[in-house]
Design an enzyme around this catalytic site. Structure first.
Site, mmCIF file in Angstrom:
data_model
loop_
_atom_site.group_PDB
_atom_site.id
_atom_site.type_symbol
_atom_site.label_atom_id
_atom_site.label_comp_id
_atom_site.label_asym_id
_atom_site.label_seq_id
_atom_site.Cartn_x
_atom_site.Cartn_y
_atom_site.Cartn_z
ATOM 1 N N CYS A 91 0.810 -1.221 0.000
ATOM 2 C CA CYS A 91 0.000 0.000 0.000
ATOM 3 C C CYS A 91 0.841 1.268 0.000
ATOM 4 C CB CYS A 91 -0.939 0.016 1.204
ATOM 5 S SG CYS A 91 -2.142 -1.326 1.190
ATOM 6 N N HIS A 341 -9.079 3.642 -1.845
ATOM 7 C CA HIS A 341 -7.690 3.210 -1.660
ATOM 8 C C HIS A 341 -7.197 2.483 -2.908
ATOM 9 C CE1 HIS A 341 -4.086 1.757 0.041
ATOM 10 N NE2 HIS A 341 -4.537 0.825 0.855
ATOM 11 N N CYS A 371 0.037 1.822 6.807
ATOM 12 C CA CYS A 371 0.380 0.416 7.001
ATOM 13 C C CYS A 371 0.540 -0.239 5.641
ATOM 14 C CB CYS A 371 -0.686 -0.288 7.825
ATOM 15 S SG CYS A 371 -2.375 -0.121 7.196
#
Length: 385
Positions: A91, A341, A371
């Site tokens: 991510c 996202h 994270c």
């Protein structure tokens, strides 16, 4: 040490990662190329001066494979002399792209780099690459590794398990997380209504604004949703939305700024990355932020705004509590629960929103962390100029 500057920052709207989403019919290379084209147009410099295009992307299979960074650069019309490289830090991939760009500039080996990312989740759902090359399929990249099992055992490694564990360890109820998620949607709705995203978004393919925010959602609607796990508290309402999108920033040295008559908007004050628990994989932003502040000689009270990715509500909630941070400075225009996202593009999406909000409010320092798969977290601190 030479400085690395952010000269410009632009993103597409974030489209919902479904077949009904605004970018569902768009090739990933065209989606990723658009911010690059806009950066060059707005900068007014010779695109041949770009030393590299560093792009984050996950699940690089199909039309996202073959070094999508280079493909995006070519689709954007950059000269064929401009290289490109695709990176995967899960991510945080595009945030890491900025770190690599800054390191190249600070080392004196590059002067002008486009750093960003692209992700097409409507076409390639999260984990699409897990089963590639597996004769019997795989649910995760660790299955079947004797070395992994010797070190960590054969237990579940997943973002869902970690988000549930964080909620349990920090004492967050389902209602606590739903209230956090509701605030994310409300903040995003206000930001859209007030035009706060207008300068950072470049419309593309008929999409002019982020598709994810739900201004009409309520705690009552959230309460009706089933949990993601039979024995858990997480629901889709307190989780980040699957999305399509791309984003990019232009990172420049002082030499490039002077040569091309560019105007820096921010200085990259600090970059770092830290690993934490490789099984409970979402905890790393907490110690990573502590390390970053110590190395930068700052305290959390010195930071004007924070962007902590809302992979799940429990993660930024635990970060706030652990750092003793001010919730009024966190994700003030909403986060991934509302805005979405797009994995490989989220790092620079957060950075772009952070930069523009610092400019709007007159803040000096902004901190970003998220994270990342594998139990890792990047931290970036930028200083508005």
């Amino acid at each position: 040490m030479p400085e690395a500057y952010i000269v410009d920052a632009i993103r597409t709207p974030v489209g919902v990662g479904k077949l009904s989403g605004g970018f569902a019919a768009i090739h990933p290379a065209d989606l990723g190329a658009h911010p690059i084209s806009v950066l060059v147009q707005q900068g007014g410099f010779d695109p041949a001066a770009i030393d590299d295009v560093i792009y984050g992307c996950l699940d690089t299979i199909g039309s996202q494979s073959g070094n999508i960074a280079r493909t995006c650069a070519m689709v954007a019309g950059l000269p064929q002399t401009v290289p490109g490289v695709t990176i995967d830090r899960q991510c945080g991939s595009s945030q890491q792209a900025v770190h690599f760009a800054a390191q190249a500039v600070m080392s004196g080996t590059a002067d002008l780099i486009v750093a960003g990312g692209v992700q097409k989740m409507s076409q390639f759902p999260i984990g699409s690459s897990y089963s590639a090359g597996e004769p019997y399929g795989a649910t995760d990249p660790w299955s079947g590794s004797p070395g992994w099992i010797r070190r960590f055992g054969a237990g579940e490694v997943s973002q869902f398990a970690s988000a549930e564990r964080i909620a349990s360890d920090w004492g967050f109820s389902r209602l606590d997380m739903e209230e956090f998620a509701l605030a994310s949607h409300q903040r995003a709705a206000v930001a859209q209504q007030e035009g706060r995203f207008d300068r950072e978004i470049t419309p593309f393919a008929g999409v002019t604004r982020d598709e994810g925010p739900r201004p009409d959602t309520t705690l009552e609607k959230m309460a009706r949703l089933g949990t993601l796990r039979p024995d858990g508290q997480l629901t889709a309402a307190v989780s980040s939305q699957i999305s399509d999108g791309s984003s990019a920033v232009l990172v420049a040295s002082e030499h490039a700024v002077k040569t091309h008559r560019l105007t820096p908007r921010a200085r990259i004050h600090h970059i770092s990355v830290l690993g934490d628990d490789a099984v409970n994989i979402l905890t790393a932003p907490l110690p990573a932020t502590e390390q970053a502040l110590q190395r930068a000689g700052l305290t959390i009270s010195d930071i004007d705004l924070y962007e902590v990715n809302e992979a799940f509500a429990s993660v930024p909630m635990a970060w706030l509590k652990h750092l003793g941070a001010d919730p009024d400075k966190l994700n003030v225009n909403g986060g991934a629960i509302a805005l979405g996202h797009p994995l490989g593009a989220s790092g620079t999406r957060l950075m772009i929103t952070l930069l523009h909000e610092l400019e709007r409010t007159g803040g000096r320092y902004g901190l970003q962390t998220m994270c990342e798969g594998g139990g890792v977290a990047n931290v970036t601190i930028i200083e508005r100029l």
